[in-house]
Design a protein around this motif. Sequence first.
Motif, PDB file in Angstrom:
ATOM      1  N   THR A 221      51.567 -23.853  31.718  1.00  0.00           N
ATOM      2  CA  THR A 221      51.858 -25.232  32.126  1.00  0.00           C
ATOM      3  C   THR A 221      50.661 -26.163  31.987  1.00  0.00           C
ATOM      4  O   THR A 221      50.841 -27.384  32.056  1.00  0.00           O
ATOM      5  CB  THR A 221      52.331 -25.233  33.591  1.00  0.00           C
ATOM      6  N   THR A 222      49.464 -25.643  31.803  1.00  0.00           N
ATOM      7  CA  THR A 222      48.269 -26.496  31.681  1.00  0.00           C
ATOM      8  C   THR A 222      47.550 -26.177  30.377  1.00  0.00           C
ATOM      9  O   THR A 222      47.797 -25.152  29.731  1.00  0.00           O
ATOM     10  CB  THR A 222      47.331 -26.272  32.869  1.00  0.00           C
ATOM     11  N   LYS A 223      46.647 -27.073  30.024  1.00  0.00           N
ATOM     12  CA  LYS A 223      45.859 -26.875  28.800  1.00  0.00           C
ATOM     13  C   LYS A 223      44.903 -25.701  28.945  1.00  0.00           C
ATOM     14  O   LYS A 223      44.629 -24.984  27.969  1.00  0.00           O
ATOM     15  CB  LYS A 223      45.074 -28.140  28.483  1.00  0.00           C
ATOM     16  N   GLU A 224      44.387 -25.498  30.163  1.00  0.00           N
ATOM     17  CA  GLU A 224      43.468 -24.370  30.362  1.00  0.00           C
ATOM     18  C   GLU A 224      44.180 -23.035  30.162  1.00  0.00           C
ATOM     19  O   GLU A 224      43.633 -22.117  29.539  1.00  0.00           O
ATOM     20  CB  GLU A 224      42.878 -24.443  31.780  1.00  0.00           C
ATOM     21  N   GLN A 225      45.410 -22.909  30.643  1.00  0.00           N
ATOM     22  CA  GLN A 225      46.170 -21.672  30.427  1.00  0.00           C
ATOM     23  C   GLN A 225      46.485 -21.467  28.944  1.00  0.00           C
ATOM     24  O   GLN A 225      46.450 -20.342  28.445  1.00  0.00           O
ATOM     25  CB  GLN A 225      47.459 -21.714  31.239  1.00  0.00           C
ATOM     26  N   LEU A 226      46.775 -22.553  28.252  1.00  0.00           N
ATOM     27  CA  LEU A 226      47.042 -22.426  26.823  1.00  0.00           C
ATOM     28  C   LEU A 226      45.796 -21.984  26.072  1.00  0.00           C
ATOM     29  O   LEU A 226      45.851 -21.122  25.184  1.00  0.00           O
ATOM     30  CB  LEU A 226      47.552 -23.767  26.275  1.00  0.00           C
ATOM     31  N   ALA A 227      44.645 -22.551  26.413  1.00  0.00           N
ATOM     32  CA  ALA A 227      43.401 -22.163  25.738  1.00  0.00           C
ATOM     33  C   ALA A 227      43.061 -20.706  26.027  1.00  0.00           C
ATOM     34  O   ALA A 227      42.637 -19.957  25.133  1.00  0.00           O
ATOM     35  CB  ALA A 227      42.260 -23.084  26.187  1.00  0.00           C
ATOM     36  N   ALA A 228      43.288 -20.275  27.283  1.00  0.00           N
ATOM     37  CA  ALA A 228      43.010 -18.873  27.621  1.00  0.00           C
ATOM     38  C   ALA A 228      43.948 -17.931  26.882  1.00  0.00           C
ATOM     39  O   ALA A 228      43.518 -16.861  26.395  1.00  0.00           O
ATOM     40  CB  ALA A 228      43.140 -18.678  29.135  1.00  0.00           C
ATOM     41  N   ALA A 229      45.205 -18.294  26.736  1.00  0.00           N
ATOM     42  CA  ALA A 229      46.146 -17.439  26.012  1.00  0.00           C
ATOM     43  C   ALA A 229      45.798 -17.358  24.530  1.00  0.00           C
ATOM     44  O   ALA A 229      45.910 -16.289  23.910  1.00  0.00           O
ATOM     45  CB  ALA A 229      47.571 -17.981  26.183  1.00  0.00           C
ATOM     46  N   ILE A 230      45.334 -18.478  23.968  1.00  0.00           N
ATOM     47  CA  ILE A 230      44.935 -18.462  22.550  1.00  0.00           C
ATOM     48  C   ILE A 230      43.705 -17.604  22.345  1.00  0.00           C
ATOM     49  O   ILE A 230      43.611 -16.811  21.393  1.00  0.00           O
ATOM     50  CB  ILE A 230      44.718 -19.907  22.064  1.00  0.00           C
ATOM     51  N   ASP A 231      42.715 -17.736  23.266  1.00  0.00           N
ATOM     52  CA  ASP A 231      41.509 -16.912  23.137  1.00  0.00           C
ATOM     53  C   ASP A 231      41.816 -15.436  23.299  1.00  0.00           C
ATOM     54  O   ASP A 231      41.228 -14.584  22.618  1.00  0.00           O
ATOM     55  CB  ASP A 231      40.488 -17.356  24.197  1.00  0.00           C
ATOM     56  N   GLN A 232      42.757 -15.134  24.183  1.00  0.00           N
ATOM     57  CA  GLN A 232      43.107 -13.720  24.382  1.00  0.00           C
ATOM     58  C   GLN A 232      43.855 -13.149  23.183  1.00  0.00           C
ATOM     59  O   GLN A 232      43.670 -11.991  22.825  1.00  0.00           O
ATOM     60  CB  GLN A 232      43.957 -13.585  25.651  1.00  0.00           C
ATOM     61  N   ALA A 233      44.700 -13.976  22.549  1.00  0.00           N
ATOM     62  CA  ALA A 233      45.480 -13.483  21.417  1.00  0.00           C
ATOM     63  C   ALA A 233      44.653 -13.408  20.145  1.00  0.00           C
ATOM     64  O   ALA A 233      44.874 -12.524  19.306  1.00  0.00           O
ATOM     65  CB  ALA A 233      46.692 -14.381  21.198  1.00  0.00           C
TER      66      ALA A 233
END
Length: 298
Positions: A221-233
């Motif tokens: 739901t936030t940009k920080e969660q999206l960035a963390a998911a991209i870095d993890q993937a």
Amino acid sequence: MDSLSSSICRSCRLRLLQSSPYRPFSTSSSRLYIPPESPAYIDVPQPLQPVRDGKPRAKGILPLPRELFPARRPDKPSQGYLANVTRDPLPKNVPSEEQLTETGKYKRRMAALRKTHLRSSLTELHARKTSIDNTIASRSAAKQLDRARLLSQSEREDARLTNISIPSAMRPQKLHQLTPEEEREIYDARLAAHQATLAAKHEDRLDNLHTLYMNARNFITTKEQLAAAIDQAFDSSRSIWDKEGKPDTVETMIARGRDRSADDGRGGTMLPGDVTERARKDQERMKKIAERLSGGKL
């Protein structure tokens, strides 16, 4: 002349078509008596039965007749409608007979005559239409009853005895006339099946809604969660083998193929990879059991 050529023989036709009534003294052929402009100059075989020309085709098309009593106007043949379309003028607008000229009197008579003709014609046409519709409906009902009787009647005994051998599955099935009790039973069964289908769809919707609610904790739901998911993937700092574990070697796979009896308790060697795989499957099974007991996703 054409009728003669199609109904008598050739020699008689030649004698009847002679141009002179007397017999010539010449011994030449009788073909000379037929002038070249005659249709019988060339002997063309004709059919024994005369051919009649058909009626000429009428060019153009006729317009469709107008529907005088449409379904949207059920009040048309009523007395109210007739009184409305053939209204008389108001008394204050009607001049006396002494004030009218001969032309005015003629127009008044013609107006009254047109109103009378309109009332009588609409009444007679509606009566004719009603009679025709009733006749068509009665004939249609009689044909339907006759067809139902023919479809439901049993086979004649002589036809049954002289019929060829046909399997019962290939024979045409007779329509079965359902009784009101059978129709009600079929209706209740179909209604129950329909209600069961609707209930199953409702349960599926509730299950999907509950699953969506349980998985909402992992939504981005936030940009920080999206960035963390991209870095993890797409993390490329570590090796994929460090993340997923080292792949099996050829020797390990061969040993696993030889020691499959370890799971059956017959003294085989249990490899570390087999222990991890079995533990992962057990965890998946326990998770499914817990989800089934709790009624939602975990």
